[in-house]
Motif scaffolding. Structure first.
Motif, PDB file in Angstrom:
ATOM      1  N   UNK A   1       0.856  -1.186   0.000  1.00  0.00           N
ATOM      2  CA  UNK A   1       0.000   0.000   0.000  1.00  0.00           C
ATOM      3  C   UNK A   1       0.894   1.238   0.000  1.00  0.00           C
ATOM      4  N   UNK A   2       0.467   2.254  -0.716  1.00  0.00           N
ATOM      5  CA  UNK A   2       1.256   3.482  -0.840  1.00  0.00           C
ATOM      6  C   UNK A   2       0.421   4.671  -0.396  1.00  0.00           C
ATOM      7  N   UNK A   3       1.052   5.734   0.097  1.00  0.00           N
ATOM      8  CA  UNK A   3       0.303   6.906   0.560  1.00  0.00           C
ATOM      9  C   UNK A   3      -0.355   7.667  -0.584  1.00  0.00           C
ATOM     10  N   UNK A   4      -1.515   8.247  -0.284  1.00  0.00           N
ATOM     11  CA  UNK A   4      -2.267   9.058  -1.246  1.00  0.00           C
ATOM     12  C   UNK A   4      -2.538  10.416  -0.622  1.00  0.00           C
ATOM     13  N   UNK A   5      -2.293  11.469  -1.386  1.00  0.00           N
ATOM     14  CA  UNK A   5      -2.588  12.834  -0.947  1.00  0.00           C
ATOM     15  C   UNK A   5      -3.849  13.333  -1.663  1.00  0.00           C
ATOM     16  N   UNK A   6      -4.099  14.614  -1.589  1.00  0.00           N
ATOM     17  CA  UNK A   6      -5.186  15.210  -2.355  1.00  0.00           C
ATOM     18  C   UNK A   6      -6.507  15.237  -1.633  1.00  0.00           C
ATOM     19  N   UNK A   7      -7.584  15.300  -2.422  1.00  0.00           N
ATOM     20  CA  UNK A   7      -8.926  15.486  -1.857  1.00  0.00           C
ATOM     21  C   UNK A   7      -9.477  14.219  -1.210  1.00  0.00           C
ATOM     22  N   UNK A   8      -8.904  13.071  -1.540  1.00  0.00           N
ATOM     23  CA  UNK A   8      -9.312  11.801  -0.918  1.00  0.00           C
ATOM     24  C   UNK A   8      -8.064  11.124  -0.366  1.00  0.00           C
ATOM     25  N   UNK A   9      -7.491  11.653   0.705  1.00  0.00           N
ATOM     26  CA  UNK A   9      -6.234  11.114   1.215  1.00  0.00           C
ATOM     27  C   UNK A   9      -6.427   9.744   1.853  1.00  0.00           C
ATOM     28  N   UNK A  10      -5.372   8.972   1.849  1.00  0.00           N
ATOM     29  CA  UNK A  10      -5.423   7.645   2.455  1.00  0.00           C
ATOM     30  C   UNK A  10      -4.321   6.776   1.906  1.00  0.00           C
ATOM     31  N   UNK A  11      -4.697   5.577   1.441  1.00  0.00           N
ATOM     32  CA  UNK A  11      -3.739   4.598   0.937  1.00  0.00           C
ATOM     33  C   UNK A  11      -4.167   4.096  -0.427  1.00  0.00           C
ATOM     34  N   UNK A  12      -3.167   3.698  -1.222  1.00  0.00           N
ATOM     35  CA  UNK A  12      -3.397   3.054  -2.510  1.00  0.00           C
ATOM     36  C   UNK A  12      -3.089   1.568  -2.382  1.00  0.00           C
ATOM     37  N   UNK A  13      -4.066   0.728  -2.663  1.00  0.00           N
ATOM     38  CA  UNK A  13      -3.899  -0.727  -2.736  1.00  0.00           C
ATOM     39  C   UNK A  13      -3.104  -0.992  -4.014  1.00  0.00           C
ATOM     40  N   UNK A  14      -1.869  -1.445  -3.853  1.00  0.00           N
ATOM     41  CA  UNK A  14      -0.999  -1.509  -5.020  1.00  0.00           C
ATOM     42  C   UNK A  14      -0.681  -2.948  -5.409  1.00  0.00           C
ATOM     43  N   UNK A  15       0.533  -3.399  -5.200  1.00  0.00           N
ATOM     44  CA  UNK A  15       0.920  -4.727  -5.665  1.00  0.00           C
ATOM     45  C   UNK A  15       0.215  -5.837  -4.890  1.00  0.00           C
ATOM     46  N   UNK A  16      -0.262  -6.847  -5.602  1.00  0.00           N
ATOM     47  CA  UNK A  16      -0.790  -8.060  -4.977  1.00  0.00           C
ATOM     48  C   UNK A  16      -0.061  -9.241  -5.601  1.00  0.00           C
ATOM     49  N   UNK A  17       0.511 -10.079  -4.765  1.00  0.00           N
ATOM     50  CA  UNK A  17       1.250 -11.241  -5.250  1.00  0.00           C
ATOM     51  C   UNK A  17       0.946 -12.435  -4.343  1.00  0.00           C
ATOM     52  N   UNK A  18       0.845 -13.624  -4.938  1.00  0.00           N
ATOM     53  CA  UNK A  18       0.570 -14.826  -4.149  1.00  0.00           C
ATOM     54  C   UNK A  18       1.153 -16.045  -4.847  1.00  0.00           C
ATOM     55  N   UNK A  19       1.388 -17.086  -4.069  1.00  0.00           N
ATOM     56  CA  UNK A  19       1.775 -18.369  -4.635  1.00  0.00           C
ATOM     57  C   UNK A  19       0.541 -18.994  -5.304  1.00  0.00           C
ATOM     58  N   UNK A  20       0.715 -19.688  -6.394  1.00  0.00           N
ATOM     59  CA  UNK A  20      -0.441 -20.237  -7.124  1.00  0.00           C
ATOM     60  C   UNK A  20      -1.301 -21.192  -6.308  1.00  0.00           C
ATOM     61  N   UNK A  21      -0.685 -21.896  -5.346  1.00  0.00           N
ATOM     62  CA  UNK A  21      -1.433 -22.949  -4.638  1.00  0.00           C
ATOM     63  C   UNK A  21      -2.181 -22.455  -3.408  1.00  0.00           C
ATOM     64  N   UNK A  22      -2.140 -21.163  -3.101  1.00  0.00           N
ATOM     65  CA  UNK A  22      -2.778 -20.705  -1.867  1.00  0.00           C
ATOM     66  C   UNK A  22      -4.290 -20.871  -1.959  1.00  0.00           C
ATOM     67  N   UNK A  23      -4.958 -21.152  -0.829  1.00  0.00           N
ATOM     68  CA  UNK A  23      -6.408 -21.361  -0.850  1.00  0.00           C
ATOM     69  C   UNK A  23      -7.157 -20.064  -1.144  1.00  0.00           C
ATOM     70  N   UNK A  24      -8.411 -20.175  -1.598  1.00  0.00           N
ATOM     71  CA  UNK A  24      -9.221 -18.979  -1.857  1.00  0.00           C
ATOM     72  C   UNK A  24      -9.358 -18.116  -0.604  1.00  0.00           C
ATOM     73  N   UNK A  25      -9.450 -16.833  -0.818  1.00  0.00           N
ATOM     74  CA  UNK A  25      -9.697 -15.905   0.278  1.00  0.00           C
ATOM     75  C   UNK A  25      -8.463 -15.317   0.922  1.00  0.00           C
ATOM     76  N   UNK A  26      -7.274 -15.763   0.513  1.00  0.00           N
ATOM     77  CA  UNK A  26      -6.050 -15.255   1.143  1.00  0.00           C
ATOM     78  C   UNK A  26      -5.862 -13.769   0.866  1.00  0.00           C
TER      79      UNK A  26
END
Length: 340
Positions: A214-239
């Motif tokens: 997650x990365x910082x966000x400025x401006x009129x809607x400050x908060x966080x940016x959901x950025x990179x998502x990475x997982x192993x192929x065999x992980x169960x659903x919902x991780x």
């Protein structure tokens, strides 16, 4: 013709001076993906007497610009004008991508051809809830992942580097041997902005299996940016969902404001978002990619993930061509983003 030394220096984002300039300029940005300006390989343009910076990459005949100028309103158009002169001195054309609507109107007013290219999605954390029928499937997936023994914790960005590299490799190989990892318009692990990011890690039986940055966000809607998502192929659903909801709970406790789910090209398209003078040719290309472009970018998959969180706002994003749009410019953008 002025000599090159009289122009602002063309520099890559590697030295402390450029890093400081971009970090300072980000405070003026209303672009939820603005933090990607710090990506490795970006170049930085500044002009004496003007606050802010323009971030771009050189690609053949084009300067591929990321977002609009990161500048206060008082200096925005002057900085854009100086950057346009800078490109002309080098016989380059500007291609700007991930502009927000306010940027798009200014670029259109300066003679650029501007079209919507996609949208970004955001959650208002004050209103966020997983209660109710629309979120039954999501709640069930999170519950199953937690019962599987998944442990989620926030760790330092540089932690578990070898294990995360392994996750990255497995994730990319699972996409197919011809798949390349995108850059420029997505975040990275490491690089100049690493200390500013936040990293949430999922482990099963003590072994790292997935993560989200997650990365910082400025401006009129400050908060966080959901950025990179990475997982192993065999992980169960919902991780991934469990990692994200854990981060949401943390950010909500901290009063973060908004969680931005990021830009997805070829989605959220609507004629009402187009600017005057937009190109029918570009609209046709974008519409075609919206229907048939999974080989270029998995927009449908990305959109499904973002919509499951019930985003509270959808923000149109734009591409701007200096002059008439040319197929070569689109090709250069795709090469710059490592999509082809």
């Amino acid at each position: 013709m002025p000599s090159t030394p009289e122009l602002p220096e063309l520099t890559e984002l590697t030295e402390l001076t450029e890093l400081t300039e971009v970090l300072d300029a980000l405070q003026y940005s209303d672009n939820p993906s603005g933090f990607l300006a710090l990506n490795t390989g970006n170049e930085v343009f500044t002009a004496p007497g003007l606050r802010g910076a323009v971030v771009y990459r050189t690609a053949g005949r084009y300067l591929v610009q990321f977002a609009g100028p990161l500048a206060p309103d008082a200096d925005y158009e002057a900085l854009l004008a100086r950057f346009t002169d800078f490109a002309a001195e080098r016989r380059k054309r500007i291609l700007a991508v991930q502009l927000q609507r306010a940027d798009a109107d200014i670029y259109a007013g300066r003679g650029f051809t501007v079209n919507q290219i996609g949208a970004s999605y955001a959650i208002d954390l004050e209103r966020f809830t997983l209660r109710g029928a629309p979120f039954v499937k999501l709640r069930n997936k999170i519950s199953r992942a937690r019962r599987s023994g998944l442990v989620v914790e926030e760790v330092e960005p540089g932690a578990w580097a070898r294990e995360l590299d392994d996750i990255d490799g497995q994730w990319l190989r699972a996409k197919g041997r011809h798949t390349k990892e995108l850059n420029f318009l997505v975040g990275e692990r490491g690089g100049a902005g690493d200390a500013q990011r936040r990293l949430f890690l999922g482990r099963l039986d003590g072994t790292p299996v997935a993560y989200i940055t997650y990365a910082p966000v400025h401006g009129s809607r400050p908060g966080l940016l959901h950025d990179l998502t990475r997982r192993r192929p065999e992980v169960p659903p919902g991780v991934m969902e469990t990692i994200n909801v854990t981060a949401i709970e943390r950010f909500t406790e901290e009063g973060a404001g908004w969680l931005h789910l990021g830009f997805t090209p070829f989605t959220g398209l609507d004629e009402q978002y187009e600017t005057p003078g937009s190109s029918p040719f570009v609209r046709r290309i974008v519409a075609f990619l919206a229907t048939h472009g999974e080989a270029v970018y998995p927009a449908a998959t990305q959109l499904a993930y973002k919509q499951k969180w019930g985003p509270h706002t959808v923000l149109p994003e734009y591409i701007a061509f200096q002059g008439r749009p040319r197929p070569g410019a689109v090709w250069r953008l795709m090469r710059t983003a490592n999509a082809v």
